[in-house]
Design a protein around this motif. Structure first.
Motif, PDB file in Angstrom:
ATOM      1  N   SER A  23       0.849  -1.192   0.000  1.00 17.79           N
ATOM      2  CA  SER A  23       0.000   0.000   0.000  1.00 17.79           C
ATOM      3  C   SER A  23       0.886   1.244   0.000  1.00 17.79           C
ATOM      4  N   THR A  24       0.288   2.373  -0.364  1.00 17.25           N
ATOM      5  CA  THR A  24       1.008   3.644  -0.450  1.00 17.25           C
ATOM      6  C   THR A  24       0.288   4.696   0.384  1.00 17.25           C
ATOM      7  N   ALA A  25       1.062   5.502   1.106  1.00 18.49           N
ATOM      8  CA  ALA A  25       0.471   6.568   1.917  1.00 18.49           C
ATOM      9  C   ALA A  25       1.425   7.751   2.007  1.00 18.49           C
ATOM     10  N   LYS A  26       0.866   8.895   2.374  1.00 14.18           N
ATOM     11  CA  LYS A  26       1.662  10.083   2.673  1.00 14.18           C
ATOM     12  C   LYS A  26       1.794  10.180   4.194  1.00 14.18           C
ATOM     13  N   TRP A  27       3.018  10.134   4.668  1.00 11.39           N
ATOM     14  CA  TRP A  27       3.291  10.142   6.102  1.00 11.39           C
ATOM     15  C   TRP A  27       3.805  11.520   6.512  1.00 11.39           C
ATOM     16  N   GLY A  28       3.300  12.059   7.594  1.00 11.16           N
ATOM     17  CA  GLY A  28       3.741  13.353   8.094  1.00 11.16           C
ATOM     18  C   GLY A  28       4.301  13.229   9.494  1.00 11.16           C
ATOM     19  N   GLY A  29       5.452  13.877   9.741  1.00 12.86           N
ATOM     20  CA  GLY A  29       6.062  13.809  11.066  1.00 12.86           C
ATOM     21  C   GLY A  29       7.384  14.540  11.105  1.00 12.86           C
ATOM     22  N   VAL A  30       8.262  14.117  12.006  1.00 12.89           N
ATOM     23  CA  VAL A  30       9.549  14.794  12.190  1.00 12.89           C
ATOM     24  C   VAL A  30      10.681  13.841  11.814  1.00 12.89           C
ATOM     25  N   LYS A  31      11.756  14.415  11.266  1.00  9.87           N
ATOM     26  CA  LYS A  31      12.909  13.586  10.938  1.00  9.87           C
ATOM     27  C   LYS A  31      13.579  13.092  12.223  1.00  9.87           C
ATOM     28  N   ILE A  32      13.936  11.839  12.219  1.00  6.86           N
ATOM     29  CA  ILE A  32      14.600  11.279  13.397  1.00  6.86           C
ATOM     30  C   ILE A  32      15.927  11.993  13.644  1.00  6.86           C
ATOM     31  N   ARG A  33      16.599  12.390  12.580  1.00  6.41           N
ATOM     32  CA  ARG A  33      17.882  13.090  12.751  1.00  6.41           C
ATOM     33  C   ARG A  33      17.691  14.406  13.510  1.00  6.41           C
ATOM     34  N   ASP A  34      16.567  15.083  13.313  1.00  3.17           N
ATOM     35  CA  ASP A  34      16.303  16.331  14.027  1.00  3.17           C
ATOM     36  C   ASP A  34      16.119  16.068  15.517  1.00  3.17           C
ATOM     37  N   VAL A  35      15.462  14.961  15.849  1.00  6.92           N
ATOM     38  CA  VAL A  35      15.265  14.605  17.255  1.00  6.92           C
ATOM     39  C   VAL A  35      16.610  14.256  17.891  1.00  6.92           C
ATOM     40  N   LEU A  36      17.432  13.495  17.170  1.00  2.57           N
ATOM     41  CA  LEU A  36      18.755  13.140  17.710  1.00  2.57           C
ATOM     42  C   LEU A  36      19.643  14.369  17.860  1.00  2.57           C
ATOM     43  N   LYS A  37      19.523  15.300  16.947  1.00  8.99           N
ATOM     44  CA  LYS A  37      20.295  16.549  17.041  1.00  8.99           C
ATOM     45  C   LYS A  37      19.880  17.329  18.280  1.00  8.99           C
ATOM     46  N   GLU A  38      18.589  17.354  18.562  1.00  4.30           N
ATOM     47  CA  GLU A  38      18.078  18.020  19.757  1.00  4.30           C
ATOM     48  C   GLU A  38      18.639  17.376  21.021  1.00  4.30           C
ATOM     49  N   CYS A  39      18.942  16.079  20.922  1.00  5.99           N
ATOM     50  CA  CYS A  39      19.479  15.339  22.077  1.00  5.99           C
ATOM     51  C   CYS A  39      21.000  15.430  22.172  1.00  5.99           C
ATOM     52  N   GLY A  40      21.616  16.213  21.286  1.00  5.57           N
ATOM     53  CA  GLY A  40      23.046  16.464  21.401  1.00  5.57           C
ATOM     54  C   GLY A  40      23.936  15.682  20.466  1.00  5.57           C
ATOM     55  N   LEU A  41      23.384  14.874  19.587  1.00  2.53           N
ATOM     56  CA  LEU A  41      24.206  14.107  18.653  1.00  2.53           C
ATOM     57  C   LEU A  41      24.562  14.976  17.447  1.00  2.53           C
ATOM     58  N   ASP A  42      25.834  14.999  17.071  1.00  3.24           N
ATOM     59  CA  ASP A  42      26.282  15.784  15.909  1.00  3.24           C
ATOM     60  C   ASP A  42      25.970  14.990  14.638  1.00  3.24           C
ATOM     61  N   VAL A  43      24.722  15.074  14.210  1.00  2.00           N
ATOM     62  CA  VAL A  43      24.265  14.270  13.072  1.00  2.00           C
ATOM     63  C   VAL A  43      24.902  14.739  11.763  1.00  2.00           C
ATOM     64  N   ASP A  44      25.219  16.037  11.654  1.00  2.22           N
ATOM     65  CA  ASP A  44      25.824  16.539  10.417  1.00  2.22           C
ATOM     66  C   ASP A  44      27.227  15.987  10.237  1.00  2.22           C
ATOM     67  N   ALA A  45      28.020  15.976  11.309  1.00  2.76           N
ATOM     68  CA  ALA A  45      29.375  15.440  11.230  1.00  2.76           C
ATOM     69  C   ALA A  45      29.348  13.947  10.941  1.00  2.76           C
ATOM     70  N   MET A  46      28.386  13.252  11.507  1.00  3.94           N
ATOM     71  CA  MET A  46      28.280  11.820  11.254  1.00  3.94           C
ATOM     72  C   MET A  46      27.878  11.558   9.802  1.00  3.94           C
ATOM     73  N   ALA A  47      26.969  12.366   9.283  1.00  2.00           N
ATOM     74  CA  ALA A  47      26.518  12.185   7.906  1.00  2.00           C
ATOM     75  C   ALA A  47      27.643  12.436   6.909  1.00  2.00           C
TER      76      ALA A  47
END
Length: 396
Positions: free
Chosen positions: A309-333
Motif C-alpha cells: 500500500s502507499t500513503a503520505k506520512w507526516g512527522g519529524v525527521k529522526i535526525r532532528d530529534v537526535l540533534k536536539e538530544c546532542g548528537l552531531d548528526v551533520d558530522a556523522m553524515a
C-alpha cells in the motif's frame, strides 16, 4: 476474463495464483481463512514494522470454533436441500498404541527450557529442540510449557491448519488417557489479549485474526494512488495498544547524547514537519504461493498479493530529534565523526506480548543521520492522525 480453453492451458500454479487473486476482488469473499544488532539508542515509540511470523494458510481446512464461545451463524447450518459430506478430520493426532501413556502431572513437570512438554487432544509432545525455532518466540513456549495447547490455540487459531499438528507428530512421545485428554483441553481458559482491537473495514480481507493481519481487495487497492487508510494493509505481530496521546512519551537515550523525553505535542511543535510519500510492502507478500501440496509454509501471514500500500506520512525527521538530544548528526553524515559502538538506532514499541516482550526493530545509524534521508517519526497518515492499526500516535 480468459476463455476457458485458454485458462485450461495455463500452468497449474499460474491458475492457482489467478484464482486467489480473483478471490480478493470478489465483494462477497470477506474472509479467505481463519481464522539483533548492537543497538545504541532506545526509542519508546508506537512502531509498526512489517515482518513475518507464525503459521497460516488458506488451502488447509480448520476446526470450527467451540460452539460455546462462538455461536454458529444460521448461514452455516446445513440445509435439508443439500447432502452434507463428512469432511476429513484435521488437527487430530492419530492413535499411537506404540507409545507410552503419561499423566498430566508427569507432563507438568517438564516446564522449563531444558525440557518442554505439551499435550494436545490426547497427544504428548517433547518440543525441547524447538525452543529457539518457534516463530512466536521462545517466551511463549515457556508460558505454555507443561500444559495443554488447546486453550492457547483457541486464541491463536493460525496453528489449527492441519499441517502444524502433522509436523508435531515428529516430536510426539506418548499419549494421555481419554479421560485425561478431555480434562486437559478444558483445564483453563486463556485470557484474550485481543478484546480491545480496532474496528476494521470489511473490505480488508484477514489472513489471521489474532493478531489481525489483512489485505485489501485488489480492485479497491488499485483505485487510488494513495491507499485510503481503512484499506491500507495491516500487519500486526501483537495486540494493538490503546494509547492515550496525552500520556504518550518518546524516550531517547544512548551513546553520544543526553537522555530526553518528548510528548506528542513536543514532536508537533518543536520540530519542522516533513512529509514522505512511500509504498510499503510486507516482506512476506505472496507467501501463500509457497504453501502447497509439495511444500508447507510455517510462517504467517499467508498473504495472497495485497500486502502492499502507499500513503503520505507526516512527522519529524529522526535526525532532528537526535540533534536536539546532542548528537552531531551533520558530522556523522559527512563521515567526519564516528562513535565506537554506535551502529544502529533501535526502536522499542508499546506493543508487547503476554510475557512482557516488546516488539522492536532497528536501522543503521547512517540511514537516520542522512540529511537527504526520509527516516521520520510519523504522527499523520494521509493528512490525518495515524489509525491505531498503523502505530497511533507515533510510528517509525
Amino acid at each position: 476474463m480468459l476463455a476457458r480453453s485458454t485458462a485450461a492451458k495455463l500452468n497449474p500454479l499460474v491458475r492457482k495464483t489467478m484464482a486467489r487473486a480473483l478471490a480478493t476482488q470478489t465483494p462477497n469473499c470477506r474472509q479467505r481463512t481463519d481464522d539483533s544488532g548492537s543497538g545504541s539508542f532506545f526509542f519508546r515509540a508506537a512502531v509498526a514494522i512489517g515482518a513475518g511470523a507464525m503459521t497460516a494458510t488458506s488451502v488447509t481446512m480448520m476446526d470450527a470454533r467451540r460452539k460455546s464461545h462462538y455461536p454458529q451463524s444460521p448461514a452455516m447450518v446445513p440445509s435439508p436441500t443439500y447432502t452434507v459430506r463428512e469432511m476429513p478430520r484435521v488437527n487430530s493426532p492419530p492413535p499411537r498404541p506404540d507409545l507410552p501413556i503419561y499423566t498430566r502431572d508427569e507432563v507438568a513437570e517438564h516446564c522449563d527450557q531444558d525440557s518442554l512438554w505439551y499435550t494436545f487432544r490426547g497427544a504428548v509432545y517433547d518440543l525441547t529442540p524447538f525452543y529457539e525455532g518457534h516463530p512466536g518466540g521462545a517466551p511463549r513456549l515457556l508460558m505454555a510449557a507443561g500444559q495443554d495447547l488447546e486453550p492457547y490455540w483457541e486464541v491463536y487459531r493460525q496453528h489449527l491448519r492441519g499441517h502444524v499438528v502433522d509436523w508435531m507428530e515428529g516430536y510426539r512421545i506418548g499419549s494421555l488417557t481419554e479421560e485425561e485428554a478431555k480434562a486437559a483441553s478444558n483445564s483453563f481458559t486463556f485470557g484474550d489479549a485481543y478484546e480491545n482491537e480496532p474496528i476494521r473495514d470489511p473490505n480488508l480481507l484477514p489472513c489471521t485474526q489474532k493478531p489481525f493481519n489483512g489485505e485489501p481487495r485488489l480492485d479497491l487497492l488499485t483505485n487510488d494512488y494513495l491507499t485510503p487508510n481503512e484499506l491500507f494493509y495491516v500487519r500486526n505481530h501483537l495486540p494493538v495498544p490503546d494509547i492515550d496521546p496525552k500520556k504518550y512519551r518518546l524516550i531517547v537515550k544512548g551513546v553520544g547524547l543526553k537522555k530526553h523525553k518528548f510528548t506528542l505535542d513536543d514532536l508537533k511543535t518543536k520540530f519542522k514537519k516533513h512529509e514522505v510519500i512511500t509504498t510499503l510492502q510486507c516482506a512476506g507478500n505472496r507467501r501463500e504461493d509457497l504453501h502447497n501440496e509439495g511444500m508447507r509454509e510455517f510462517l504467517a501471514p499467508h498473504w495472497v498479493v495485497g500486502a502492499i500500500s502507499t500513503a503520505k506520512w507526516g512527522g519529524v525527521k529522526i535526525r532532528d530529534v537526535l540533534k536536539e538530544c546532542g548528537l552531531d548528526v551533520d558530522a556523522m553524515a559527512l563521515g567526519e565523526l564516528e562513535i565506537p559502538g554506535l551502529d544502529h538506532v533501535q526502536f522499542e514499541a508499546y506493543d508487547h506480548d503476554e510475557t512482557g516482550v516488546h516488539f522492536g526493530g532497528s536501522v543503521r545509524i547512517a540511514k537516520v543521520v542522512d540529511g537527504l534521508g526520509d527516516a521520520i517519526l510519523a504522527y499523520e497518515m494521509n493528512d490525518v492522525p495515524l489509525p491505531r492499526d498503523h502505530g497511533y500516535p507515533v510510528r517509525v
